[in-house]
Design a protein around this motif. Sequence first.
Motif, PDB file in Angstrom:
ATOM      1  N   UNK A   1       2.484   1.941 -13.936  1.00  0.00           N
ATOM      2  CA  UNK A   1       1.103   1.647 -13.535  1.00  0.00           C
ATOM      3  C   UNK A   1       0.817   0.145 -13.576  1.00  0.00           C
ATOM      4  N   UNK A   2       1.374  -0.550 -14.565  1.00  0.00           N
ATOM      5  CA  UNK A   2       1.192  -1.998 -14.640  1.00  0.00           C
ATOM      6  C   UNK A   2       1.836  -2.675 -13.425  1.00  0.00           C
ATOM      7  N   UNK A   3       3.047  -2.264 -13.105  1.00  0.00           N
ATOM      8  CA  UNK A   3       3.736  -2.821 -11.941  1.00  0.00           C
ATOM      9  C   UNK A   3       2.930  -2.594 -10.665  1.00  0.00           C
TER      10      UNK A   3
ATOM     11  N   UNK B   1       1.120  -5.329  -8.011  1.00  0.00           N
ATOM     12  CA  UNK B   1       1.341  -5.315  -6.561  1.00  0.00           C
ATOM     13  C   UNK B   1       0.021  -5.201  -5.802  1.00  0.00           C
ATOM     14  N   UNK B   2      -0.904  -4.380  -6.311  1.00  0.00           N
ATOM     15  CA  UNK B   2      -2.210  -4.252  -5.668  1.00  0.00           C
ATOM     16  C   UNK B   2      -2.968  -5.570  -5.698  1.00  0.00           C
ATOM     17  N   UNK B   3      -2.824  -6.317  -6.787  1.00  0.00           N
ATOM     18  CA  UNK B   3      -3.440  -7.641  -6.862  1.00  0.00           C
ATOM     19  C   UNK B   3      -2.877  -8.589  -5.822  1.00  0.00           C
ATOM     20  N   UNK B   4      -1.558  -8.520  -5.593  1.00  0.00           N
ATOM     21  CA  UNK B   4      -0.937  -9.340  -4.552  1.00  0.00           C
ATOM     22  C   UNK B   4      -1.461  -8.931  -3.177  1.00  0.00           C
ATOM     23  N   UNK B   5      -1.612  -7.611  -2.975  1.00  0.00           N
ATOM     24  CA  UNK B   5      -2.170  -7.122  -1.714  1.00  0.00           C
ATOM     25  C   UNK B   5      -3.561  -7.666  -1.460  1.00  0.00           C
ATOM     26  N   UNK B   6      -4.392  -7.689  -2.503  1.00  0.00           N
ATOM     27  CA  UNK B   6      -5.746  -8.225  -2.367  1.00  0.00           C
ATOM     28  C   UNK B   6      -5.712  -9.706  -2.026  1.00  0.00           C
TER      29      UNK B   6
ATOM     30  N   UNK C   1       0.824  -1.205   0.000  1.00  0.00           N
ATOM     31  CA  UNK C   1       0.000   0.000   0.000  1.00  0.00           C
ATOM     32  C   UNK C   1       0.860   1.258   0.000  1.00  0.00           C
ATOM     33  N   UNK C   2       1.917   1.267   0.823  1.00  0.00           N
ATOM     34  CA  UNK C   2       2.765   2.451   0.874  1.00  0.00           C
ATOM     35  C   UNK C   2       3.630   2.588  -0.378  1.00  0.00           C
ATOM     36  N   UNK C   3       4.064   1.479  -0.956  1.00  0.00           N
ATOM     37  CA  UNK C   3       4.811   1.497  -2.217  1.00  0.00           C
ATOM     38  C   UNK C   3       3.974   2.197  -3.293  1.00  0.00           C
ATOM     39  N   UNK C   4       2.711   1.818  -3.383  1.00  0.00           N
ATOM     40  CA  UNK C   4       1.823   2.419  -4.387  1.00  0.00           C
ATOM     41  C   UNK C   4       1.541   3.875  -4.046  1.00  0.00           C
ATOM     42  N   UNK C   5       1.303   4.158  -2.779  1.00  0.00           N
ATOM     43  CA  UNK C   5       0.974   5.510  -2.337  1.00  0.00           C
ATOM     44  C   UNK C   5       2.079   6.500  -2.695  1.00  0.00           C
ATOM     45  N   UNK C   6       3.314   6.211  -2.270  1.00  0.00           N
ATOM     46  CA  UNK C   6       4.425   7.111  -2.565  1.00  0.00           C
ATOM     47  C   UNK C   6       4.750   7.082  -4.057  1.00  0.00           C
TER      48      UNK C   6
END
Length: 470
Positions: A439-441, A445-450, A276-281
């Motif tokens: 954005x693809x990367x 990562x968001x899919x892994x988070x889910x 979540x923080x990786x995506x946020x920053x």
Amino acid sequence: MENEIVTKQTKLAILAVALLSFLGILVETSLNVTFPTLTEEFNVSLGTMQWATSGYLLMVTVVMSASGHLIKKFKAQYLFRIAVLFFITGTILCASAVSFPMLMTGRLLQAVSTGLSTPLMFQIILSLVPQSKMGVYMGIGSMVNSFAPALGPTYGGLFTSFLSWRAIFFIAIPIILVSIWLGGRNIQLEAVGTKQRFDWIGLVLLSWVFVSLSVAFANAGNNGFYSLSFFSLLAIFIVGIIALFVHYHFSEKKILNFSLLLRPIIGLRWLNFFILQFINIGISFVLPILAQDYLNTEPFIAGLILLPGSLLGAAIAPLAGRLYDRRGIFLPLTIANVSMFLGCWLFYFGTPILSISSMVLIYVFLRVGFNFGFGNTLSDASRQVTIEEKADINSLFNTFQQYAGSIGTSVLSAIISSVQLRQDAASGLLTAQGSQIDFVLLAILAGIGLLTVFISQRLKRRYTSMKSST
């Protein structure tokens, strides 16, 4: 009940440290929109200038890795004063910088302050706030960490466009004085105490691992991902990982309690927290650069793109904490990861037809979702440990929260910079192509988070079923 009340002194103590943490993170991301200006002023490349952000976050990460030991050993008031001293000194250096090394020195001093103040804020919450209100206050704490990064580009763009980038630092000083006044009067948390000696070897090895990976990606931005230097630095990183593993296996002293991650629920929450923080920053770094290079906007407008999402996300954070207190972790974490997943894909597919308004709307959707999950991951993980382990889990999560931002900035910057090396199209178009890869990367990562959310939910149900059958 008396023990369920959060005292005024506790609230003001949290506010004092939160202001210091907020300023550290705000100034960190404020520089993102100034990079085009600063690269010209200091005559350095984007790959070098991004160290003003990723280098800062690396230092924060290293200091936070030691915060678990420091919080146990020293009073909160003492750590707060040290953090304030470092921040003021660093701010003055940055505001008067005449070269990149001078700016970088100031940024590293500010990083020490943020590395102390952020875990200190969460430690005050974890120690003094009753369990029944933990979700709300952790939501407020996470609001600091999530609102400041996204507000930073707006703050930085405003001063860069209408005054000077130096004003970013000067304006912070009066707010620091308020923090000093509040903290001096209200921070009273005593040290828990520890007989364990500090793990200096662990600190060196952890720094080796963090720095080598970040430098590898920074190098890839300047020389490409197929360069020998990139793979050499990756080899150094792998050696560091092995050395750190050996040290933690044989040493009794441990700078971070990695054994907590062996508990399945905590390990899954930690991974989701990091993502979540990786995506946020990462998003807050990519969007202003994309807006300036691809849409040819001014720094102020590029920063404003993030403001609506920042405000709505900040308003959602305490409500998300209350939702967690009442309904548990599954719903808020599902909302968070689905929003991040869909938001990243919307940015990817929408890049060719992107406009300022579409960037704002997608970012609002993504940011609101982010705040449903960010603070609640640490809240839920802290419920899985004993009181004695709360400082350890606080230090562990906050260390990797900062490193997620550092490595996120390095990786996403490297991807854009490596695409720009091709020079087979206009600079703005190359920036857009690099951003799409980013954005693809982030979507993956968001899919892994889910996935971590569903796995942890299944583990919890299995544990509950086993417990009821015995």
